[in-house]
Design a protein around this motif. Structure first.
Motif, PDB file in Angstrom:
ATOM      1  N   LYS A 118       4.222  45.980  15.930  1.00 46.57           N
ATOM      2  CA  LYS A 118       4.376  45.233  17.312  1.00 46.57           C
ATOM      3  C   LYS A 118       5.729  45.145  17.697  1.00 46.57           C
ATOM      4  CE  LYS A 118       3.684  40.821  19.601  1.00 46.57           C
ATOM      5  NZ  LYS A 118       3.347  39.344  19.009  1.00 46.57           N
ATOM      6  N   SER A 170      -0.280  41.954  23.699  1.00 41.83           N
ATOM      7  CA  SER A 170       0.899  41.344  23.082  1.00 41.83           C
ATOM      8  C   SER A 170       2.148  41.671  23.461  1.00 41.83           C
ATOM      9  CB  SER A 170       0.901  41.727  21.319  1.00 41.83           C
ATOM     10  OG  SER A 170       0.998  43.173  21.488  1.00 41.83           O
ATOM     11  N   TYR A 219      -2.209  46.750  25.930  1.00 42.54           N
ATOM     12  CA  TYR A 219      -1.210  45.905  24.760  1.00 42.54           C
ATOM     13  C   TYR A 219      -0.937  44.544  25.023  1.00 42.54           C
ATOM     14  CZ  TYR A 219      -1.424  50.586  22.816  1.00 42.54           C
ATOM     15  OH  TYR A 219      -1.878  51.975  22.352  1.00 42.54           O
TER      16      TYR A 219
END
Length: 168
Positions: A46, A70, A68
């Motif tokens: 990440k 995050s 994505y």
């Protein structure tokens, strides 16, 4: 439209739309899947994904496709335009099956190197559950953005209409 984030379910056509917009608007295109997946479907961290996106969004113009969650906030804060492909579940499932057949044994141009096209149960279920599990949070994030143009496209016909408007 100089900084465009394209989001939506797998199989909706985010990467295809990104390429088409890139050609029409003469903007560089970045497919997050191509950066996230290393050979043999090995993901980056990440932290690496965040760093990479920070570098991209610093540029004067870009089109980034990918979800994505995050790191979605990074793109939404930097974008001047967001395109949310909010197609039906059936349409997206059709899209992932179609591309599995189309790219059988090959790596898609918008995918990481040596990530041959595959369709496993986990991804199928992720797409099947996207409208109920992921889309509500995306809609909330979009409601909380300021000074940004949002295209919430619900059918491929709506997307085609937008492309035709931009070509004109």
């Amino acid at each position: 439209m100089k900084k465009i984030a394209i989001i939506g379910s797998g199989g909706a056509g985010k990467s295809t739309l990104a390429r088409q917009l890139g050609e029409i608007l003469h903007l560089p295109v970045y497919h997050l899947d191509a950066y996230f997946w290393k050979p043999g479907w090995q993901p980056i961290s990440k932290k690496e994904l965040q760093k990479l996106q920070q570098e991209i969004i610093q540029q004067e113009a870009w089109i980034i496709d990918g979800n994505y969650g995050s790191t979605m906030e990074l793109r939404l804060q930097a974008a001047d335009t967001v395109i949310f492909l909010d197609y039906s579940t059936l349409r997206c499932l059709y899209g992932i099956v179609k591309r599995r057949i189309q790219y059988q044994g090959k790596t898609r141009p918008d995918m990481g190197v040596e990530c041959r096209e595959k369709l496993d149960l986990e991804f199928f279920l992720w797409v099947a559950r996207f409208k109920k599990r992921k889309a509500p949070a995306i809609k909330d994030k979009l409601r909380n953005t300021n000074d940004i143009t949002i295209y919430h496209l619900k059918t491929p016909k709506h997307t085609k209409k937008l492309l035709n408007q931009l070509k004109a």
